[in-house]
Design a protein around this motif. Sequence first.
Motif, mmCIF file in Angstrom:
data_model
loop_
_atom_site.group_PDB
_atom_site.id
_atom_site.type_symbol
_atom_site.label_atom_id
_atom_site.label_comp_id
_atom_site.label_asym_id
_atom_site.label_seq_id
_atom_site.Cartn_x
_atom_site.Cartn_y
_atom_site.Cartn_z
ATOM 1 N N UNK A 91 27.884 -0.001 -15.651
ATOM 2 C CA UNK A 91 26.461 -0.332 -15.685
ATOM 3 C C UNK A 91 25.748 0.316 -16.867
ATOM 4 N N UNK A 92 26.203 1.485 -17.268
ATOM 5 C CA UNK A 92 25.617 2.120 -18.461
ATOM 6 C C UNK A 92 25.789 1.218 -19.681
ATOM 7 N N UNK A 93 26.973 0.606 -19.802
ATOM 8 C CA UNK A 93 27.212 -0.312 -20.919
ATOM 9 C C UNK A 93 26.472 -1.632 -20.730
ATOM 10 N N UNK A 94 26.541 -2.206 -19.534
ATOM 11 C CA UNK A 94 25.926 -3.510 -19.291
ATOM 12 C C UNK A 94 24.407 -3.473 -19.451
ATOM 13 N N UNK A 95 23.789 -2.418 -18.985
ATOM 14 C CA UNK A 95 22.328 -2.295 -19.067
ATOM 15 C C UNK A 95 21.872 -1.592 -20.343
ATOM 16 N N UNK A 96 22.837 -1.218 -21.172
ATOM 17 C CA UNK A 96 22.579 -0.533 -22.444
ATOM 18 C C UNK A 96 21.699 0.696 -22.253
ATOM 19 N N UNK A 98 20.990 4.805 -22.186
ATOM 20 C CA UNK A 98 21.287 5.910 -23.096
ATOM 21 C C UNK A 98 22.169 6.948 -22.408
ATOM 22 N N UNK A 99 23.344 7.183 -22.991
ATOM 23 C CA UNK A 99 24.242 8.209 -22.439
ATOM 24 C C UNK A 99 23.579 9.578 -22.525
ATOM 25 N N UNK A 100 22.807 9.808 -23.594
ATOM 26 C CA UNK A 100 22.126 11.087 -23.768
ATOM 27 C C UNK A 100 21.135 11.378 -22.667
ATOM 28 N N UNK A 101 20.560 10.341 -22.086
ATOM 29 C CA UNK A 101 19.578 10.518 -21.021
ATOM 30 C C UNK A 101 20.243 10.587 -19.647
ATOM 31 N N UNK A 102 21.293 9.832 -19.425
ATOM 32 C CA UNK A 102 21.868 9.672 -18.096
ATOM 33 C C UNK A 102 23.105 10.516 -17.827
ATOM 34 N N UNK A 103 23.559 11.344 -18.776
ATOM 35 C CA UNK A 103 24.775 12.123 -18.547
ATOM 36 C C UNK A 103 24.680 13.058 -17.343
ATOM 37 N N UNK A 104 23.502 13.577 -16.960
ATOM 38 C CA UNK A 104 23.464 14.447 -15.773
ATOM 39 C C UNK A 104 23.939 13.760 -14.484
ATOM 40 N N UNK A 105 23.901 12.440 -14.439
ATOM 41 C CA UNK A 105 24.394 11.726 -13.262
ATOM 42 C C UNK A 105 25.869 12.048 -13.040
ATOM 43 N N UNK A 106 26.614 12.209 -14.131
ATOM 44 C CA UNK A 106 28.036 12.503 -14.004
ATOM 45 C C UNK A 106 28.280 13.951 -13.575
ATOM 46 N N UNK A 107 27.362 14.847 -13.893
ATOM 47 C CA UNK A 107 27.445 16.218 -13.384
ATOM 48 C C UNK A 107 27.215 16.206 -11.874
ATOM 49 N N UNK A 108 26.227 15.431 -11.440
ATOM 50 C CA UNK A 108 25.975 15.277 -9.998
ATOM 51 C C UNK A 108 27.210 14.701 -9.317
ATOM 52 N N UNK A 109 27.799 13.697 -9.929
ATOM 53 C CA UNK A 109 29.018 13.090 -9.390
ATOM 54 C C UNK A 109 30.122 14.148 -9.248
#
Length: 129
Positions: A91-96, A98-109
């Motif tokens: 979805x990060x790629x499909x919705x284009x 920003x990895x710089x903004x959304x990377x904390x989601x992966x820390x939560x994961x």
Amino acid sequence: MSVEETRSVRRRRYHLMPALLVIALGVFFLLGNLGLDVPFFNNPNWWAWFILVGAAWPLFEAVERYRETGSIDGEVLHSLLTAAAIAMVALMFLLQLSWGQWWPVFVIYGGLCMLVRGPRRRRWRDGVQ
């Protein structure tokens, strides 16, 4: 039904879905090559759908485990979290986004994964490999 027969039936069931996905993918590419407008290819990151398809396998594993046990245990949650992580990347790629903004989601994961006992950890702890 023996354990081996159950595994054999389960393997045959899991072969059906990937085969159908590959056939559907071939149909999409064929339609595109024949000049038909396929909305699937209008997105500049259409290839990210392949990543999203990868989330189907752990999702099917979660459903199968839930059907076997009748409850949501660590293995079901582990499979669901794995499917969610794969879907997030797609979805990060499909919705284009920003990895710089959304990377904390992966820390939560990562933190959620630490809370859930996955299948590998349990197998090693119980001495089964």
